[in-house]
Enzyme design. Sequence first.
Site, PDB file in Angstrom:
ATOM      1  N   ASN A 152       6.185  23.431   4.572  1.00 16.69           N
ATOM      2  CA  ASN A 152       6.533  22.002   4.537  1.00 16.69           C
ATOM      3  C   ASN A 152       7.791  21.830   5.375  1.00 16.69           C
ATOM      4  O   ASN A 152       8.877  22.179   4.936  1.00 16.69           O
ATOM      5  CB  ASN A 152       6.776  21.567   3.080  1.00 16.69           C
ATOM      6  CG  ASN A 152       7.343  20.160   2.987  1.00 16.69           C
ATOM      7  OD1 ASN A 152       7.248  19.377   3.938  1.00 16.69           O
ATOM      8  ND2 ASN A 152       7.926  19.837   1.840  1.00 16.69           N
ATOM      9  N   LYS A 186       9.264  19.196   6.089  1.00 15.20           N
ATOM     10  CA  LYS A 186      10.044  18.017   5.662  1.00 15.20           C
ATOM     11  C   LYS A 186      10.377  17.165   6.898  1.00 15.20           C
ATOM     12  O   LYS A 186       9.590  17.129   7.836  1.00 15.20           O
ATOM     13  CB  LYS A 186      11.299  18.442   4.907  1.00 15.20           C
ATOM     14  CG  LYS A 186      11.005  19.451   3.796  1.00 15.20           C
ATOM     15  CD  LYS A 186      12.112  19.569   2.807  1.00 15.20           C
ATOM     16  CE  LYS A 186      11.877  20.748   1.896  1.00 15.20           C
ATOM     17  NZ  LYS A 186      12.636  20.700   0.676  1.00 15.20           N
ATOM     18  N   HIS A 221       5.418  15.336  -4.158  1.00 13.24           N
ATOM     19  CA  HIS A 221       6.560  16.236  -3.921  1.00 13.24           C
ATOM     20  C   HIS A 221       7.778  15.669  -4.661  1.00 13.24           C
ATOM     21  O   HIS A 221       7.970  14.448  -4.709  1.00 13.24           O
ATOM     22  CB  HIS A 221       6.836  16.333  -2.416  1.00 13.24           C
ATOM     23  CG  HIS A 221       7.811  17.415  -2.092  1.00 13.24           C
ATOM     24  ND1 HIS A 221       9.160  17.253  -2.264  1.00 13.24           N
ATOM     25  CD2 HIS A 221       7.639  18.677  -1.631  1.00 13.24           C
ATOM     26  CE1 HIS A 221       9.789  18.376  -1.920  1.00 13.24           C
ATOM     27  NE2 HIS A 221       8.876  19.263  -1.532  1.00 13.24           N
ATOM     28  N   GLU A 247      10.795  15.379  -3.927  1.00 14.45           N
ATOM     29  CA  GLU A 247      11.678  14.494  -3.146  1.00 14.45           C
ATOM     30  C   GLU A 247      11.108  13.083  -3.109  1.00 14.45           C
ATOM     31  O   GLU A 247      11.853  12.100  -3.138  1.00 14.45           O
ATOM     32  CB  GLU A 247      11.871  15.073  -1.726  1.00 14.45           C
ATOM     33  CG  GLU A 247      12.777  16.303  -1.759  1.00 14.45           C
ATOM     34  CD  GLU A 247      12.573  17.282  -0.628  1.00 14.45           C
ATOM     35  OE1 GLU A 247      11.921  16.948   0.377  1.00 14.45           O
ATOM     36  OE2 GLU A 247      13.054  18.427  -0.759  1.00 14.45           O
ATOM     37  N   GLU A 278       6.722  23.464  -8.573  1.00 15.02           N
ATOM     38  CA  GLU A 278       7.996  23.480  -7.855  1.00 15.02           C
ATOM     39  C   GLU A 278       9.105  22.987  -8.776  1.00 15.02           C
ATOM     40  O   GLU A 278       9.313  21.761  -8.896  1.00 15.02           O
ATOM     41  CB  GLU A 278       7.922  22.557  -6.630  1.00 15.02           C
ATOM     42  CG  GLU A 278       6.876  22.948  -5.629  1.00 15.02           C
ATOM     43  CD  GLU A 278       7.263  22.511  -4.226  1.00 15.02           C
ATOM     44  OE1 GLU A 278       7.422  23.369  -3.369  1.00 15.02           O
ATOM     45  OE2 GLU A 278       7.447  21.294  -4.012  1.00 15.02           O
ATOM     46  N   GLY A 280      15.226  23.631  -2.253  1.00 18.78           N
ATOM     47  CA  GLY A 280      16.290  23.430  -1.276  1.00 18.78           C
ATOM     48  C   GLY A 280      17.672  23.807  -1.787  1.00 18.78           C
ATOM     49  O   GLY A 280      18.678  23.480  -1.166  1.00 18.78           O
ATOM     50  N   SER A 304      12.765  27.478  -2.872  1.00 18.62           N
ATOM     51  CA  SER A 304      13.616  28.493  -2.254  1.00 18.62           C
ATOM     52  C   SER A 304      12.938  29.860  -2.126  1.00 18.62           C
ATOM     53  O   SER A 304      13.567  30.902  -2.335  1.00 18.62           O
ATOM     54  CB  SER A 304      14.941  28.618  -3.008  1.00 18.62           C
ATOM     55  OG  SER A 304      15.655  27.390  -2.957  1.00 18.62           O
ATOM     56  N   GLY A 306       9.590  25.381   1.988  1.00 15.58           N
ATOM     57  CA  GLY A 306      10.333  24.361   2.713  1.00 15.58           C
ATOM     58  C   GLY A 306      11.200  24.994   3.782  1.00 15.58           C
ATOM     59  O   GLY A 306      10.743  25.357   4.868  1.00 15.58           O
TER      60      GLY A 306
END
Length: 265
Positions: A14, A16, A100, A102, A172, A178, A217, A238
């Site tokens: 991903n 992002k 997701h 985010e 996740e 992140g 991570s 990510g």
Amino acid sequence: MQTSSHKKKLVIGNWKMNGSSVANASLLRSLLPVISRFESVETAICPPFPYLTTVADLLDDSDVSLGAQNLSTHLSGAHTGEVSASMLQDIGCRYVLVGHSERRALYAEDDELVAKKFATALRAGLIPVLCVGETLAQRQGGETEAVVTQQLSAVLKAVGIQDLVKSVIAYEPVWAIGTGETATPEQAQAVHRHIREWLAEQDRPAATDCRILYGGSVKAENAKQLFDQPDIDGGLIGGASLDAMSFAAICWAAQTAPAAEPIAI
Ligand code: PEP
């Protein structure tokens, strides 16, 4: 007694909101010759919308699939700035991320909207990658399983179990995305196990075949221990997917991890 069947591990990058035409081409030039040799792992890349078609062209001769990071619930028409599922399908996407953390946190996507996006993606022939996971406060409050179950239940209610298990589920933990903080293999495995048991309560055979990825991570250094867990079927990556050698090392960890052992549910 039901057992898990063999599945190829799946690793999805991903990107992002990162990249540029030059940087993407350079990354893929380094990455593709390496990961195209890994035949026991399936891989996919989710670039930002503007780069989907150029990345599709760059992936053309490879086995790496294309995915998108988001989609609209609307099919077409007066929805300025939105991208429809059929457009993603049209330009060659196989996967699309849905829910997701985010988007849940920064763009107020609630369970109901996530379920709608999931259903819209499936109807267009895309494979939704449904992201679920708890915040740090929820983990500390002992709510991890309840939160994940609620996020899954919203989609189950919208589409039913047969469609839910056609997707990929990505566990996740929000506190690990992140942040550089990774769930331990045991923490991740425990939640993956919970998800698989919950799926099995709805439909036992389907539960064994559904791929459940871990994200948060994942790096070259911790990927192997995570992928060695019996209920972890790969990763959603990510930050580390932006570096060709890190992503290749993670794909290699998936390639060399044991295939899911037949385990009793
Ligand atoms: C993600 O974006 O889904 C993710 C897991 O990010 P990171 O690997 O950077 O934690």
